[in-house]
Design an enzyme around this catalytic site. Structure first.
Site, short mmCIF file in Angstrom:
data_model
loop_
_atom_site.label_atom_id
_atom_site.label_comp_id
_atom_site.label_asym_id
_atom_site.label_seq_id
_atom_site.Cartn_x
_atom_site.Cartn_y
_atom_site.Cartn_z
CB SER A 120 -0.74 -0.17 1.29
OG SER A 120 -1.49 -1.15 1.53
CG HIS A 141 -2.82 -0.76 -3.74
ND1 HIS A 141 -3.66 0.57 -3.46
CD2 HIS A 141 -2.73 -1.53 -2.48
CE1 HIS A 141 -3.86 0.50 -2.38
NE2 HIS A 141 -3.17 -0.37 -1.59
CD GLU A 153 -4.86 2.71 -6.16
OE1 GLU A 153 -5.72 3.73 -5.82
OE2 GLU A 153 -3.93 2.41 -5.73
CG ASN A 191 -4.38 4.17 0.37
OD1 ASN A 191 -5.87 4.27 0.66
ND2 ASN A 191 -3.95 3.20 0.41
N1 LIG Z 1 -5.21 -4.97 4.58
C1 LIG Z 1 -5.67 -4.22 3.61
O1 LIG Z 1 -6.87 -3.67 3.69
C2 LIG Z 1 -4.69 -3.85 2.60
C3 LIG Z 1 -5.28 -3.15 1.37
C4 LIG Z 1 -4.32 -3.24 0.35
C5 LIG Z 1 -3.07 -3.62 0.55
N2 LIG Z 1 -2.67 -4.14 1.89
C6 LIG Z 1 -1.40 -4.70 1.79
O2 LIG Z 1 -1.38 -5.96 1.32
C7 LIG Z 1 -0.14 -6.72 2.22
C8 LIG Z 1 -0.91 -7.67 3.06
O3 LIG Z 1 -1.62 -7.27 4.05
P1 LIG Z 1 -2.46 -8.09 4.89
O4 LIG Z 1 -3.65 -7.27 5.38
O5 LIG Z 1 -3.26 -9.16 3.93
O6 LIG Z 1 -1.70 -8.77 5.90
P2 LIG Z 1 -2.06 -10.30 6.69
O7 LIG Z 1 -1.33 -9.78 8.25
O8 LIG Z 1 -3.27 -10.20 6.88
O9 LIG Z 1 -1.42 -11.28 6.05
C9 LIG Z 1 0.13 -11.22 5.63
C10 LIG Z 1 0.38 -12.80 5.43
O10 LIG Z 1 1.69 -12.82 5.03
C11 LIG Z 1 2.29 -14.21 5.50
N3 LIG Z 1 3.83 -13.92 5.47
C12 LIG Z 1 4.55 -13.36 6.17
N4 LIG Z 1 5.88 -13.73 5.87
C13 LIG Z 1 5.75 -14.44 4.73
C14 LIG Z 1 6.88 -14.97 4.18
N5 LIG Z 1 7.96 -14.96 4.11
N6 LIG Z 1 6.28 -16.06 3.12
C15 LIG Z 1 5.00 -16.11 2.78
N7 LIG Z 1 4.04 -15.69 3.74
C16 LIG Z 1 4.37 -14.71 4.52
C17 LIG Z 1 1.73 -13.98 6.96
O11 LIG Z 1 1.87 -15.40 7.54
C18 LIG Z 1 0.28 -13.81 6.70
O12 LIG Z 1 -0.52 -14.72 6.44
C19 LIG Z 1 0.55 -5.52 2.92
O13 LIG Z 1 1.46 -5.25 2.05
C20 LIG Z 1 -0.59 -4.42 3.09
O14 LIG Z 1 -0.02 -3.15 2.98
C21 LIG Z 1 -3.35 -4.38 2.62
#
Ligand SMILES: NC(=O)c1ccc[n+]([C@@H]2O[C@H](COP(=O)([O-])OP(=O)(O)OC[C@H]3O[C@@H](n4cnc5c(N)ncnc54)[C@H](O)[C@@H]3O)[C@@H](O)[C@H]2O)c1
Length: 680
Positions: A120, A141, A153, A191
């Site tokens: 993000s 994104h 995006e 954002n």
């Molecule tokens: N949550 C949102 O609303 C949102 C929206 C857009 C973008 N994002 C972006 O998406 C990404 C993930 O966010 P999220 O909310 O899904 O996080 P989350 O914490 O729900 O999930 C992250 C996952 O990544 C896994 N992980 C960590 N290290 C790893 C590795 N080395 N190999 C494989 N898997 C691994 C974790 O075990 C976990 O299951 C971030 O970069 C965030 O900025 C989030």
């Protein structure tokens, strides 16, 4: 049918599992990876729960849910991602971790594999440096929840190749995303203005301009949203919301910095208290401060050349579900007022690096509203691809879209190097008809002459598609309704994918199809079958449309370019040539012959026909507007006696009459609802 591309997702958390679900739902093969079996299982179980909910709410069938799950393979081995076409990374927002993952992927994956990050806030070009394939690195994104929110995006960085962008956009289309392609800039698109929107709301609270319920109400009314900024923060998480502005502050200045009360709330792990009395007399001031902040930021984004006005509005509508995008809002409120609000915010915060953007100053000086470009043309190998790009409104055809279509088609027709013109659209649907709002406005304002003018102009363009010396091909890869189906029928050929469908539902909303769809269908299938589709509004699936020869070529989406090329090589043909219809149409022909149709319209079952089918038809017709049915019946009969140009004139002659009926207003103002037509 599984689509050809194979995608790996790294991280089976909130976003990764949601992205995997959406892709698999739309037919892509997905491999979902996390650090251990437990995490993978948790991700897949989450998907299963969502799919079960979908089945419960009739969003899809149990079979489709099962097939979706079958397309998702869980793994903890990076080796399983070796031959993917695309790998989307969705792990924690940590530059070092993401960098390590991409380094590993770079070693393991085949050279063809494209890497994308769902970050993000991190820079795509910085992340790309962890690999030796910067040209195959891009940002994708998604928005929460990725299986429900359509926005995606796509952010290429300076070294991303054209092929990578094209392939990723195509995969985006394959899983039904509405895409914005923007530069690799802080906050990307949504954002960048959403964060200062809520930061400004909190500042307004901090400065005691108004209390939370007042700001909530002001924001909901101003942007046409169901939830105000404070409720939204409560739902999405205080910690994330307090953290997110920091990256923007570092890159774009103090106007984006998280206010102290937000940081304190996050530290105390508290939620905003939404209760209290709304102070009505403060609503206007709050709205001006919110508008000022948002308008200032979006115009700055245009100044910086990150993104276009259309894309910003698309992001707001699709990603944030605002009723209108910021630029449409500026036009609605008026440039003078918009300028006044931005100026007010600028004067109020002299130390926060909030300047009045040049784009806004220019429009303020010229007094010109913002213009939106909804039609894009690209020319490749002698083919002009004219794309209707208004996916946030299902590409509905309004005055603006038609004007731009005319302009683009004029250019293509005049260009000697062009052999063929392909009319296509962005997003999941082809074209969901004409913009109903315009028709309603004209009924209410007693300006039906405008509707007639609009209809004449659109008919004129469609007839030009039909008779042009260039071969015109409609590429229908999703739902088409009303005017969309009529546009496709007017083209000289139609290439469709299995997702395509065609329907003329107008009699169910109080009017008849007014863009030559009746006569074109009647010329292809005979008046009886045309009446069946016009009266009942029944949908022709892609396979049915192919069976009856309306579609020239039905192909998988990956084969579309080849199919278009083949049609062009073969050259022009008579789309109205005689054809044999499959046996099942014999029944329809009999039930809808001239004599029987009059009985059906009276709610009677004629003798000597399939009674069960006729009863079903009568029941369907009882929900349609009787005057529209009667007029459509008479018009089709008259149209069969004359040329297509004359046939279209007949429709136009009846235009005012149909829009003047009470049923037209009733139907057009109650789309999607069951109404009782009065026959008046
Ligand atoms: N949550 C949102 O609303 C949102 C929206 C857009 C973008 N994002 C972006 O998406 C990404 C993930 O966010 P999220 O909310 O899904 O996080 P989350 O914490 O729900 O999930 C992250 C996952 O990544 C896994 N992980 C960590 N290290 C790893 C590795 N080395 N190999 C494989 N898997 C691994 C974790 O075990 C976990 O299951 C971030 O970069 C965030 O900025 C989030």
């Amino acid at each position: 049918m599984a689509k050809t591309y194979r995608v790996g997702i790294v991280g089976a958390g909130t976003m990764g599992s949601g992205i995997a679900q959406k892709m698999a739902q739309e037919g892509l093969e997905v491999t979902l990876l996390d650090i251990n079996e437990e995490k993978v299982k948790k991700g897949i179980n989450g998907i299963k729960e969502m799919l079960d909910q979908g089945v419960e709410h009739n969003v899809f069938t149990r079979e489709k849910a099962g097939a979706t799950l079958d397309r998702i393979k869980g793994t903890i081995s990076y080796e399983d991602l070796r031959d993917m076409d695309l790998v989307v990374e969705a792990v924690f927002e940590d530059q070092k971790l993401k960098g390590e993952i991409f380094r590993k992927l770079d070693e393991i994956c085949e050279p063809k594999t494209i890497f994308a990050s769902n970050t993000s806030s991190l820079s795509i070009s910085e992340l790309a440096k962890s690999t030796n394939r910067k040209d195959k690195f891009i940002g994708m994104h998604y928005f929460f929840h990725p299986a429900k929110n359509r926005l995606l995006e796509i952010t290429p960085h300076e070294d991303t190749s054209k092929e990578t962008l094209k392939k990723v956009s195509f995969i985006g289309k394959l899983h039904g995303k509405t895409m914005i392609i923007a530069k690799d800039a802080p906050g990307f698109v949504v954002n960048r203005f959403f964060i200062p929107y809520y930061v400004q709301a909190i500042r307004v609270l901090e400065e005691c301009v108004a209390n939370i319920p007042t700001i909530e109400k002001a924001a909901k009314e101003a942007f046409g949203v169901g939830m105000g900024p404070f409720e939204l923060i409560n739902v999405s998480g205080m910690a994330v919301s307090a953290h997110a502005p920091n990256a923007l502050k570092d890159e774009c200045g103090n106007f984006y910095a998280p206010p102290d009360i937000l940081k304190k709330k996050a530290e105390a792990e508290e939620l905003w208290d939404l209760n209290g009395e709304v102070e009505e007399d403060k609503i206007k001031e709050v709205q001006e401060l919110l508008y000022g902040a948002v308008f200032g930021v979006v115009c700055t984004m245009v100044d910086e050349g990150i993104v276009t006005v259309e894309q910003i509005d698309r992001g707001a509508k699709v990603g944030l579900r605002w009723e209108e995008g910021p630029f449409k809002l500026i036009n609605k409120i008026g440039i003078d007022k918009a300028y006044e609000y931005v100026n007010k915010v600028n004067k109020r915060y002299p130390d926060l690096d909030f300047e009045i953007p040049e784009t806004l100053k220019d429009h303020y000086k010229s007094k010109k509203p913002f213009e939106f470009n909804f039609v894009d043309t690209t020319i490749e190998n002698g083919i002009a691809n004219i794309k209707i790009n208004r996916p946030e409104a299902m590409n509905a055809l309004n005055d603006e879209v038609f004007n731009q279509l005319i302009e683009e088609f004029d250019k293509a027709e005049k260009n000697k190097d062009i052999k063929a013109v392909v009319i296509k659209s962005a997003g999941k649907e082809f074209i969901a008809g004409a913009d109903i709002k315009y028709f309603v406005e004209n009924i209410k304002n007693d300006t039906l002459d405008k509707t007639v003018k609009f209809t004449k102009r659109s008919n004129n363009l469609l007839r030009r598609f039909e008779t042009s010396s260039k071969l015109t091909i409609a590429l229908v890869d999703g739902l088409s309704l009303g005017g969309g189906t009529e546009l496709a029928l007017a083209c000289q050929a139609i290439v469709a994918t299995p997702e395509a469908s065609f329907a003329l539902p107008e009699t169910g909303i109080g009017i008849f199809p007014g863009n030559g769809g009746m006569i074109r269908l009647a010329r292809c299938l005979g008046p009886e079958v045309a009446k069946y589709y016009v009266f009942t509004g029944e949908r022709l699936t892609a396979e049915e449309a192919e069976e009856v020869g309306i579609i020239t070529k039905l192909v998988d989406i990956t084969e579309v370019d080849k199919a278009i090329k083949q049609i062009i090589e073969k050259g022009k043909f008579d789309k109205y040539a005689d054809r044999e219809l499959p046996d099942k149409y014999e029944k329809i022909k009999k039930v809808f012959n001239k004599k029987n149709v009059l009985k059906l319209l009276n709610g009677e079952i004629p003798d000597g026909i399939d009674k069960e089918f006729a009863e079903k038809v009568v029941k369907i017709l009882s929900n349609k507007a009787p005057i529209a049915l009667k007029m459509a019946n008479e018009i089709i009969d008259e149209q069969m006696k004359v040329s297509i140009d004359e046939a279209i004139e007949i429709e136009i002659e009846h235009n005012t009459e149909i829009f003047n009926t009470k049923d037209a207003l009733l139907g057009l103002t109650n789309i999607g609802k069951k109404v009782e037509f009065k026959g008046k």
